[in-house]
Design a protein around this motif. Structure first.
Motif, short mmCIF file in Angstrom:
data_model
loop_
_atom_site.label_atom_id
_atom_site.label_comp_id
_atom_site.label_asym_id
_atom_site.label_seq_id
_atom_site.Cartn_x
_atom_site.Cartn_y
_atom_site.Cartn_z
N ALA A 299 -6.77 -7.29 -2.69
CA ALA A 299 -7.97 -6.73 -2.07
C ALA A 299 -7.64 -6.09 -0.72
CB ALA A 299 -9.02 -7.82 -1.90
N MET A 300 -6.74 -6.71 0.03
CA MET A 300 -6.36 -6.16 1.34
C MET A 300 -5.65 -4.82 1.22
SD MET A 300 -5.12 -9.55 3.41
CE MET A 300 -4.71 -8.67 4.92
N THR A 301 -5.03 -4.57 0.07
CA THR A 301 -4.36 -3.28 -0.14
C THR A 301 -5.27 -2.29 -0.86
OG1 THR A 301 -3.34 -4.03 -2.20
CG2 THR A 301 -2.06 -4.31 -0.18
N GLY A 302 -6.53 -2.65 -1.02
CA GLY A 302 -7.49 -1.75 -1.63
C GLY A 302 -7.50 -1.79 -3.15
N GLN A 303 -6.80 -2.72 -3.74
CA GLN A 303 -6.72 -2.83 -5.20
C GLN A 303 -7.80 -3.79 -5.69
OE1 GLN A 303 -2.60 -3.12 -6.74
NE2 GLN A 303 -2.02 -3.08 -4.57
N TYR A 304 -9.05 -3.41 -5.45
CA TYR A 304 -10.18 -4.29 -5.74
C TYR A 304 -10.32 -4.59 -7.23
CZ TYR A 304 -11.18 -2.89 -0.98
OH TYR A 304 -11.07 -2.64 0.35
N ASP A 305 -10.13 -3.57 -8.07
CA ASP A 305 -10.26 -3.79 -9.51
C ASP A 305 -9.20 -4.78 -10.00
OD1 ASP A 305 -12.43 -2.09 -9.65
OD2 ASP A 305 -11.23 -0.35 -10.26
#
Length: 80
Positions: free
Chosen positions: A59-65
């Motif tokens: 999530a911190m790297t923007g990989q929410y999916d």
């Protein structure tokens, strides 16, 4: 000095890798932290804190999916 089998060392090493990942996340390096969490999970697949921390790093790297998908996989394996 007595020799400790690899299987008995693995949980300890997994915890060390998980802690390393947490340290990297605190230093703002979530991508590097994921590598440490992956190592922890491969050493001890039952270490749920490493699995949870890896999702947080995703999530911190923007990989929410990917973080959400990992959460769903974890929940479905618990219910199996």
């Amino acid at each position: 000095m007595p020799t400790i089998s690899a299987s008995r060392q693995a949980p300890h090493q997994a915890t060390l890798q998980n802690n390393r990942g947490l340290s990297l996340m605190q230093r703002g390096q979530p991508a590097n932290a994921m590598q440490a969490f992956d190592a922890a999970i491969s050493l001890d697949p039952t270490l749920t804190t490493a699995t949870n921390n890896r999702r947080m790093a995703l999530a911190m790297t923007g990989q929410y999916d990917a973080a959400l998908a990992a959460r769903c996989r974890t929940q479905s394996s618990r219910n199996a």
